[in-house]
Design a protein around this motif. Structure first.
Motif, mmCIF file in Angstrom:
data_model
loop_
_atom_site.group_PDB
_atom_site.id
_atom_site.type_symbol
_atom_site.label_atom_id
_atom_site.label_comp_id
_atom_site.label_asym_id
_atom_site.label_seq_id
_atom_site.Cartn_x
_atom_site.Cartn_y
_atom_site.Cartn_z
ATOM 1 N N ASP A 34 0.595 -1.400 0.535
ATOM 2 C CA ASP A 34 -0.176 0.213 -0.243
ATOM 3 C C ASP A 34 0.806 1.497 -0.018
ATOM 4 O OD1 ASP A 34 -1.839 -1.138 -0.369
ATOM 5 O OD2 ASP A 34 -2.973 -0.819 2.644
ATOM 6 N N CYS A 35 1.484 1.321 0.987
ATOM 7 C CA CYS A 35 2.703 2.477 1.302
ATOM 8 C C CYS A 35 3.107 2.699 -0.824
ATOM 9 C CB CYS A 35 3.914 2.510 2.075
ATOM 10 S SG CYS A 35 2.506 2.792 3.496
ATOM 11 N N ALA A 36 4.090 1.648 -1.074
ATOM 12 C CA ALA A 36 4.771 1.827 -2.288
ATOM 13 C C ALA A 36 3.246 2.167 -3.399
ATOM 14 C CB ALA A 36 5.006 0.436 -2.798
ATOM 15 N N VAL A 37 2.678 1.730 -3.662
ATOM 16 C CA VAL A 37 1.552 1.955 -4.983
ATOM 17 C C VAL A 37 1.231 3.560 -4.031
ATOM 18 C CG1 VAL A 37 -0.806 1.410 -5.416
ATOM 19 C CG2 VAL A 37 0.357 0.119 -4.957
ATOM 20 N N LEU A 38 1.040 4.206 -2.888
ATOM 21 C CA LEU A 38 0.671 5.430 -3.161
ATOM 22 C C LEU A 38 2.675 6.169 -3.338
ATOM 23 C CD1 LEU A 38 -0.514 7.772 -2.198
ATOM 24 C CD2 LEU A 38 -0.310 7.253 0.413
ATOM 25 N N PHE A 39 2.830 5.442 -3.116
ATOM 26 C CA PHE A 39 4.302 6.937 -3.314
ATOM 27 C C PHE A 39 4.467 6.788 -4.127
ATOM 28 C CE2 PHE A 39 9.476 7.004 -3.768
ATOM 29 C CZ PHE A 39 9.381 8.021 -2.938
ATOM 30 N N PHE A 40 4.686 5.629 -5.318
ATOM 31 C CA PHE A 40 4.825 5.336 -7.240
ATOM 32 C C PHE A 40 3.978 6.355 -7.775
ATOM 33 C CE2 PHE A 40 7.697 1.902 -6.304
ATOM 34 C CZ PHE A 40 9.199 2.305 -6.075
ATOM 35 N N LEU B 219 2.428 8.644 -6.197
ATOM 36 C CA LEU B 219 2.561 10.585 -6.059
ATOM 37 C C LEU B 219 4.146 10.637 -6.830
ATOM 38 C CD1 LEU B 219 2.176 10.572 -1.997
ATOM 39 C CD2 LEU B 219 1.154 11.968 -3.675
ATOM 40 N N LEU B 220 5.043 9.807 -6.975
ATOM 41 C CA LEU B 220 6.150 10.014 -7.777
ATOM 42 C C LEU B 220 6.070 10.216 -8.954
ATOM 43 C CD1 LEU B 220 9.580 9.578 -7.798
ATOM 44 C CD2 LEU B 220 8.878 8.007 -8.437
ATOM 45 N N ALA B 221 4.686 9.726 -10.081
ATOM 46 C CA ALA B 221 4.502 9.658 -10.499
ATOM 47 C C ALA B 221 3.698 10.853 -10.799
ATOM 48 C CB ALA B 221 3.319 8.633 -10.919
ATOM 49 N N LYS C 283 4.500 13.601 -9.446
ATOM 50 C CA LYS C 283 5.747 14.519 -9.772
ATOM 51 C C LYS C 283 5.318 15.823 -7.888
ATOM 52 C CE LYS C 283 7.213 14.906 -14.207
ATOM 53 N NZ LYS C 283 6.460 13.673 -15.009
ATOM 54 N N HIS C 284 4.964 14.543 -7.364
ATOM 55 C CA HIS C 284 3.967 15.457 -5.602
ATOM 56 C C HIS C 284 5.893 15.901 -4.972
ATOM 57 C CE1 HIS C 284 2.559 16.430 -2.179
ATOM 58 N NE2 HIS C 284 1.384 16.057 -2.575
ATOM 59 N N ALA C 285 5.739 17.506 -4.389
ATOM 60 C CA ALA C 285 6.612 16.971 -4.395
ATOM 61 C C ALA C 285 7.348 17.028 -2.896
ATOM 62 C CB ALA C 285 7.575 18.925 -3.769
ATOM 63 N N GLN C 286 6.258 16.159 -2.168
ATOM 64 C CA GLN C 286 6.508 16.017 -0.522
ATOM 65 C C GLN C 286 5.625 14.364 -0.757
ATOM 66 O OE1 GLN C 286 3.834 19.392 1.398
ATOM 67 N NE2 GLN C 286 5.973 20.952 1.471
ATOM 68 N N LYS C 287 5.798 13.813 -1.368
ATOM 69 C CA LYS C 287 5.408 12.603 -1.124
ATOM 70 C C LYS C 287 6.256 11.931 -0.148
ATOM 71 C CE LYS C 287 8.721 11.984 -4.574
ATOM 72 N NZ LYS C 287 8.901 12.964 -5.327
ATOM 73 N N GLY C 288 6.838 11.363 0.538
ATOM 74 C CA GLY C 288 7.529 11.150 2.178
ATOM 75 C C GLY C 288 6.197 11.985 2.876
ATOM 76 N N ALA C 289 5.826 12.892 3.165
ATOM 77 C CA ALA C 289 4.805 13.663 4.235
ATOM 78 C C ALA C 289 3.890 13.066 3.819
ATOM 79 C CB ALA C 289 4.804 14.809 3.940
ATOM 80 N N VAL C 290 2.917 13.139 2.333
ATOM 81 C CA VAL C 290 1.853 12.547 2.562
ATOM 82 C C VAL C 290 1.825 10.962 3.256
ATOM 83 C CG1 VAL C 290 0.412 11.309 0.409
ATOM 84 C CG2 VAL C 290 1.298 14.259 0.234
#
Length: 164
Positions: A35-41, A43-45, A47-54
């Motif tokens: 779940d965390c990996a899918v959300l992170f990737f 947000l990466l796609a 181009k969100h600046a605060q991926k870790g915070a989200v």
């Protein structure tokens, strides 16, 4: 001819957790990592600046809501099996594939696919609602991230034939 008795299950049947509760040590963290990996990737796609915070703000909500959506999909699967019981042997044999082998009969495949889709739709709406509490995401980002979560983390494993 003696009627064959089968014990049907979903991918992770309740009885296996009773016999092997140590499996939860792998299932729960594995689900969290996915779940965390899918959300992170997602947000990466975007181009969100605060991926870790989200991810840090939303991980536990999305994780628990994913389990709730999967439970709705499991309930759908059991509903199909329970509805088959009153209709006699042919109907039971046909629809019992729902919990046994979704590729054994076209109705079983369609019912199982509907269960996966139902859980995916629930994941989308649950996650999109949970993401409203994160002020770091705008409406388009919430939609895209929730859609990615729904598609990737839907219970696709329902489609794997299970046997006991």
């Amino acid at each position: 001819m003696k009627k064959q008795t089968r014990i049907y299950n979903i991918i992770l049947p309740i009885w296996i957790l009773l016999l092997f509760p140590q499996l939860l040590v792998f299932v729960i963290p594995g689900n969290l990592i996915v779940d965390c990996a899918v959300l992170f990737f997602a947000l990466l796609a975007l181009k969100h600046a605060q991926k870790g915070a989200v991810v840090k703000k939303l991980w536990w909500k999305l994780w628990l809501l994913g389990f709730a959506a999967d439970a709705i999909g499991v309930a759908w699967m059991f509903l199909g099996w329970l509805l088959a019981i009153p209709f006699g042997d042919w109907w039971v044999d046909t629809l019992s594939y729902i919990l046994h082998n979704p590729f054994g009969h076209p109705l079983a495949f369609l019912w199982t696919l509907a269960g996966v889709a139902l859980a995916g739709v629930c994941i989308y709406f649950f996650d999109k609602r949970a993401m409203r509490s994160c002020e770091l995401l705008d409406g388009r980002q919430r939609h895209a991230a929730a859609l990615a979560m729904a598609i990737v983390t839907a219970p696709w494993l329902f489609l794997i034939p299970t046997y006991l």
